[in-house]
Design a protein around this motif. Structure first.
Motif, PDB file in Angstrom:
ATOM      1  N   LYS A 156     -11.748 -17.372   4.595  1.00 17.35           N
ATOM      2  CA  LYS A 156     -10.784 -17.325   3.490  1.00 17.35           C
ATOM      3  C   LYS A 156     -10.546 -18.726   2.920  1.00 17.35           C
ATOM      4  O   LYS A 156     -10.353 -18.873   1.726  1.00 17.35           O
ATOM      5  CB  LYS A 156      -9.466 -16.706   3.981  1.00 17.35           C
ATOM      6  N   VAL A 196      -8.344   0.678  11.162  1.00 16.88           N
ATOM      7  CA  VAL A 196      -7.994   0.862   9.747  1.00 16.88           C
ATOM      8  C   VAL A 196      -9.172   0.389   8.897  1.00 16.88           C
ATOM      9  O   VAL A 196      -9.662  -0.734   9.077  1.00 16.88           O
ATOM     10  CB  VAL A 196      -6.724   0.064   9.394  1.00 16.88           C
ATOM     11  N   VAL A 255     -12.552   1.459  -5.331  1.00 18.93           N
ATOM     12  CA  VAL A 255     -11.820   0.857  -4.217  1.00 18.93           C
ATOM     13  C   VAL A 255     -10.934   1.905  -3.559  1.00 18.93           C
ATOM     14  O   VAL A 255     -10.099   2.525  -4.214  1.00 18.93           O
ATOM     15  CB  VAL A 255     -10.935  -0.317  -4.709  1.00 18.93           C
ATOM     16  N   SER A 256     -11.118   2.096  -2.264  1.00 16.21           N
ATOM     17  CA  SER A 256     -10.277   3.065  -1.546  1.00 16.21           C
ATOM     18  C   SER A 256      -9.042   2.361  -1.000  1.00 16.21           C
ATOM     19  O   SER A 256      -9.035   1.138  -0.821  1.00 16.21           O
ATOM     20  CB  SER A 256     -11.043   3.692  -0.382  1.00 16.21           C
ATOM     21  N   TYR A 257      -8.005   3.130  -0.726  1.00 16.62           N
ATOM     22  CA  TYR A 257      -6.904   2.613   0.084  1.00 16.62           C
ATOM     23  C   TYR A 257      -7.402   2.514   1.527  1.00 16.62           C
ATOM     24  O   TYR A 257      -8.397   3.147   1.893  1.00 16.62           O
ATOM     25  CB  TYR A 257      -5.703   3.566  -0.004  1.00 16.62           C
ATOM     26  N   PRO A 258      -6.702   1.733   2.367  1.00 16.83           N
ATOM     27  CA  PRO A 258      -7.148   1.628   3.769  1.00 16.83           C
ATOM     28  C   PRO A 258      -6.768   2.897   4.527  1.00 16.83           C
ATOM     29  O   PRO A 258      -5.948   2.873   5.425  1.00 16.83           O
ATOM     30  CB  PRO A 258      -6.399   0.389   4.281  1.00 16.83           C
ATOM     31  N   TYR A 267       0.813  -1.200   0.000  1.00 14.39           N
ATOM     32  CA  TYR A 267       0.000   0.000   0.000  1.00 14.39           C
ATOM     33  C   TYR A 267       0.846   1.248   0.000  1.00 14.39           C
ATOM     34  O   TYR A 267       1.994   1.238   0.406  1.00 14.39           O
ATOM     35  CB  TYR A 267      -0.905   0.031   1.231  1.00 14.39           C
ATOM     36  N   VAL A 303     -12.453  -3.823   7.661  1.00 16.71           N
ATOM     37  CA  VAL A 303     -12.044  -3.240   8.944  1.00 16.71           C
ATOM     38  C   VAL A 303     -10.977  -4.113   9.592  1.00 16.71           C
ATOM     39  O   VAL A 303     -11.083  -5.341   9.589  1.00 16.71           O
ATOM     40  CB  VAL A 303     -13.247  -3.149   9.926  1.00 16.71           C
ATOM     41  N   SER A 304      -9.942  -3.449  10.124  1.00 17.28           N
ATOM     42  CA  SER A 304      -8.980  -4.160  10.968  1.00 17.28           C
ATOM     43  C   SER A 304      -8.561  -3.223  12.093  1.00 17.28           C
ATOM     44  O   SER A 304      -8.820  -2.017  12.025  1.00 17.28           O
ATOM     45  CB  SER A 304      -7.748  -4.598  10.162  1.00 17.28           C
ATOM     46  N   ARG A 315      -7.908  -8.151   8.403  1.00 17.86           N
ATOM     47  CA  ARG A 315      -9.187  -7.460   8.216  1.00 17.86           C
ATOM     48  C   ARG A 315     -10.324  -8.432   7.988  1.00 17.86           C
ATOM     49  O   ARG A 315     -10.117  -9.554   7.535  1.00 17.86           O
ATOM     50  CB  ARG A 315      -9.091  -6.534   7.019  1.00 17.86           C
ATOM     51  N   GLU A 330     -14.856  -0.698  -0.489  1.00 18.02           N
ATOM     52  CA  GLU A 330     -15.088  -0.981  -1.912  1.00 18.02           C
ATOM     53  C   GLU A 330     -16.543  -0.612  -2.179  1.00 18.02           C
ATOM     54  O   GLU A 330     -17.448  -1.296  -1.718  1.00 18.02           O
ATOM     55  CB  GLU A 330     -14.854  -2.466  -2.189  1.00 18.02           C
ATOM     56  N   TRP A 335      -0.106  -3.833   9.694  1.00 14.13           N
ATOM     57  CA  TRP A 335      -1.553  -3.950   9.517  1.00 14.13           C
ATOM     58  C   TRP A 335      -2.107  -5.161  10.247  1.00 14.13           C
ATOM     59  O   TRP A 335      -1.507  -6.223  10.221  1.00 14.13           O
ATOM     60  CB  TRP A 335      -1.891  -4.123   8.039  1.00 14.13           C
ATOM     61  N   GLY A 336      -3.287  -5.015  10.807  1.00 13.68           N
ATOM     62  CA  GLY A 336      -3.973  -6.158  11.393  1.00 13.68           C
ATOM     63  C   GLY A 336      -4.716  -6.930  10.316  1.00 13.68           C
ATOM     64  O   GLY A 336      -4.821  -6.484   9.178  1.00 13.68           O
TER      65      GLY A 336
HETATM   66  P1  ADP Z   1      -9.499  -8.024  -2.124  1.00 16.75           P
HETATM   67  O1  ADP Z   1      -9.282  -7.823  -3.585  1.00 16.75           O
HETATM   68  O2  ADP Z   1      -9.171  -9.387  -1.637  1.00 16.75           O
HETATM   69  O3  ADP Z   1     -10.838  -7.578  -1.669  1.00 16.75           O
HETATM   70  P2  ADP Z   1      -7.742  -5.762  -1.679  1.00 16.75           P
HETATM   71  O4  ADP Z   1      -6.318  -5.825  -1.274  1.00 16.75           O
HETATM   72  O5  ADP Z   1      -8.027  -5.305  -3.042  1.00 16.75           O
HETATM   73  O6  ADP Z   1      -8.401  -7.144  -1.367  1.00 16.75           O
HETATM   74  O7  ADP Z   1      -8.447  -4.776  -0.664  1.00 16.75           O
HETATM   75  C1  ADP Z   1      -9.797  -4.571  -0.668  1.00 16.75           C
HETATM   76  C2  ADP Z   1     -10.130  -3.453   0.291  1.00 16.75           C
HETATM   77  O8  ADP Z   1      -9.664  -3.760   1.593  1.00 16.75           O
HETATM   78  C3  ADP Z   1      -9.507  -2.125  -0.074  1.00 16.75           C
HETATM   79  O9  ADP Z   1     -10.488  -1.124   0.058  1.00 16.75           O
HETATM   80  C4  ADP Z   1      -8.416  -1.954   0.950  1.00 16.75           C
HETATM   81  O10 ADP Z   1      -8.240  -0.594   1.254  1.00 16.75           O
HETATM   82  C5  ADP Z   1      -8.955  -2.690   2.139  1.00 16.75           C
HETATM   83  N1  ADP Z   1      -7.919  -3.215   3.042  1.00 16.75           N
HETATM   84  C6  ADP Z   1      -6.814  -3.891   2.706  1.00 16.75           C
HETATM   85  N2  ADP Z   1      -6.099  -4.221   3.808  1.00 16.75           N
HETATM   86  C7  ADP Z   1      -6.782  -3.751   4.877  1.00 16.75           C
HETATM   87  C8  ADP Z   1      -6.565  -3.782   6.295  1.00 16.75           C
HETATM   88  N3  ADP Z   1      -5.516  -4.374   6.843  1.00 16.75           N
HETATM   89  N4  ADP Z   1      -7.492  -3.206   7.073  1.00 16.75           N
HETATM   90  C9  ADP Z   1      -8.573  -2.610   6.545  1.00 16.75           C
HETATM   91  N5  ADP Z   1      -8.821  -2.543   5.232  1.00 16.75           N
HETATM   92  C10 ADP Z   1      -7.947  -3.109   4.383  1.00 16.75           C
END
Ligand code: ADP
Ligand code: MG
Length: 501
Positions: free
Chosen positions: A281, A24, A173-176, A2, A216-217, A228, A28, A225-226
């Motif tokens: 998972k 955190v 899709v947002s960043y965390p 990230y 959420v984590s 999620r 999406e 990072w925790g």
């Molecule tokens: P996937 O494709 O498996 O859903 P992504 O890596 O594309 O996984 O992430 C999907 C969403 O999860 C994104 O919005 C991202 O910001 C968020 N995300 C990723 N890691 C974490 C985390 N540790 N805690 C909270 N949100 C997270």
């Protein structure tokens, strides 16, 4: 993996039994594209209709049918990307995401995986405490919506409605980057405002036009990072907030009890206000993404991007900045007014007057719009422009206050009459004799009478000059609020021989 994380801020930390936790959040958001037809077929994309009314052979996945990209959906995605100040990818690829579900007749969803149409962008948030936060956008891609399985229409059958099958969605899709439920709510609210300004998604969450997967984590500040959890398809801003609050508490409890968080998909139950596991998972799908052989890569040139950009409306952030500089509004006031285009337009009509040249007291306009008008609008569940008073009527009212014809207090009464009976404020003031009394002859007689009848208060005033307020109140009562308070003050000061308040 990230981009750099936001710095930890004390105000966002959550107190656990064993110390502080940092939250955190990444979202999406699925936003339904506003378009007449579906992403790859000519069937109507309209909400509602009789079940299976809006279904073409392509949407029903009849053998041999071929998808044809809907150009307008592509334009809508580009506009949205521009509105998110994001990188537009002039070459992108449609992939098949394979899974089985009864409401997915193709056996796969056409989506974009490695090469989305829009890359990194950002969304600016103004929070209640006056701080600003930038939330990073990782990508926006186009994909098909699925149909709908209905399990409660028949005692021993499930039925499928394919009206939604193939409708164009933008997955944003947002960043965390979010650190509290408040920030997540502000983000979705702002995103919805931007989409509505652009006209690329109607943002009606109760019709499913916008829904979010909530990741959420929690972690100790400064730690990696925790793990999620992802809560699927949350369909209101309030529920998104509640999902996050619930997950924060649940995850902290588990971790503080020495447990671990499973990376799993969960569902939010609004009736119980809790999230429950849906699949873990280990059961997670391998979607076997591969480029859809029925579709060429999506390519367009910069000229198209430039043209769409030149046709965009003023965006919320630009409007906000303009309101702050043109009308000298506070960031808070400006933010509230620009929340919808119609409330922003309404405000400008009031502030700019009948000739459109401005000149009305903008602060007064804001106060009336956010005060009395908002009250009526909220009670009716409509926008301020539909509260029951036109921009012209409110403008007139403000003119009457500004030129001293009526006081603010009388103006409230006049506005109530406009709400209940309609009519022009100026006519109402004239007809009901509500004009402010500034004419000293008439006022003087009243002031004299009050002074003569209240010798005790006159005596007290000599040692306590502030008690002049009592006299002003008496005059107001006698004149039913019509006396001009400044004129009354001047008269009293002259007669009682005291200085200013
Ligand atoms: P996937 O494709 O498996 O859903 P992504 O890596 O594309 O996984 O992430 C999907 C969403 O999860 C994104 O919005 C991202 O910001 C968020 N995300 C990723 N890691 C974490 C985390 N540790 N805690 C909270 N949100 C997270
Ligand atoms: Mg996901």
């Amino acid at each position: 993996m990230y981009k750099e994380a936001r710095e930890t801020q004390d105000k966002n930390l959550v107190k656990g039994a064993t110390g502080d936790w940092e939250v955190v959040i990444g979202l999406e958001v699925h936003a339904q594209v506003t378009s007449k037809a579906k992403l790859f077929s000519g069937a109507s994309a309209q909400y509602g209709g009789e079940p299976n009314d809006h279904v073409s052979l392509v949407d029903a996945a009849m053998p041999g049918m071929l998808p044809v990209i809907n150009e307008e959906c592509v334009h809508q995605a580009i506009r949205t990307g521009l509105g998110l100040r994001a990188k537009i990818n002039k070459r992108s690829v449609f992939d098949r995401k394979n899974y089985f579900y009864p409401d997915l007749p193709q056996g796969y969803q056409i989506s974009q995986f490695k090469d989305p149409i829009v890359g990194e962008g950002k969304v600016l948030l103004d929070l209640k405490d006056g701080s600003q936060v930038t939330i990073g956008i990782e990508r926006l891609h186009l994909e098909q919506d699925a149909g709908k399985s209905i399990h409660d229409l028949h005692p021993d059958h499930s039925v499928v409605d394919l009206n939604r099958s193939g409708v164009a969605l933008m997955e944003i899709v947002s960043y965390p980057d979010m650190r509290s439920a408040e920030e997540a709510r502000a983000y979705v609210t702002k995103l919805r405002t931007i989409l509505r300004y652009l006209g690329t998604c109607d943002g009606n969450m109760d019709e499913g036009s916008m829904r979010a997967d909530v990741n959420v984590s929690v972690r100790r500040p400064g730690e990696p990072w925790g793990t999620r959890t992802e809560t699927k398809n949350v369909n209101s801003i309030r529920f998104i907030g509640q999902t996050i609050e619930y997950e924060i508490n649940r995850q902290i409890d588990v971790l503080e009890d020495g447990g671990t968080i499973d990376q799993e998909t969960r569902l939010y139950d609004p009736k119980k206000n809790e999230t429950r596991p849906m699949r873990s998972k280990e059961e997670a799908h391998d979607y076997r993404y591969f480029p859809d052989p029925d579709l060429l890569p999506l390519e367009f040139d910069q000229a198209l991007v430039d043209r769409l950009k030149s046709e965009l409306p003023e965006l919320p952030d630009d409007k906000k900045n303009r309101f702050m500089s043109d009308y000298d509004l506070s960031p808070y006031d400006a933010e509230i007014l620009i929340a919808t285009r119609s409330s922003a337009d309404f405000f400008e009509k009031v502030a700019n007057g009948p000739d459109g040249k401005g000149g009305r007291d903008a602060k007064l306009a804001v106060n009336w719009i956010m005060g009395d008008l908002s009250g009526h609008a909220n009670a009716k569940g409509v926008g301020v422009h539909e509260a029951g008073v036109s921009a012209d009527q409110l403008g007139q009212l403000i003119d009457l206050i500004s030129d001293g014809t009526i006081s603010g207090k009388i103006a409230k009464d006049v506005l109530e009459i406009v709400f209940n009976e309609g009519g022009n404020p100026a006519d109402i003031v004239e007809a009901k004799g509500l004009k402010q009394m500034s004419d000293t002859g008439e006022l003087e007689a009243i002031v004299d009478e009050i002074i003569a009848n209240n010798p005790k208060q006159v005596e007290q005033l000599k040692t306590k000059p502030k008690t002049i307020g009592w006299f002003v109140g008496q005059v107001m009562q006698k004149t039913k609020g019509k006396a001009n308070p400044q004129a009354v003050n001047k008269l009293l000061q002259a007669k009682l021989e005291i200085g200013e308040g």
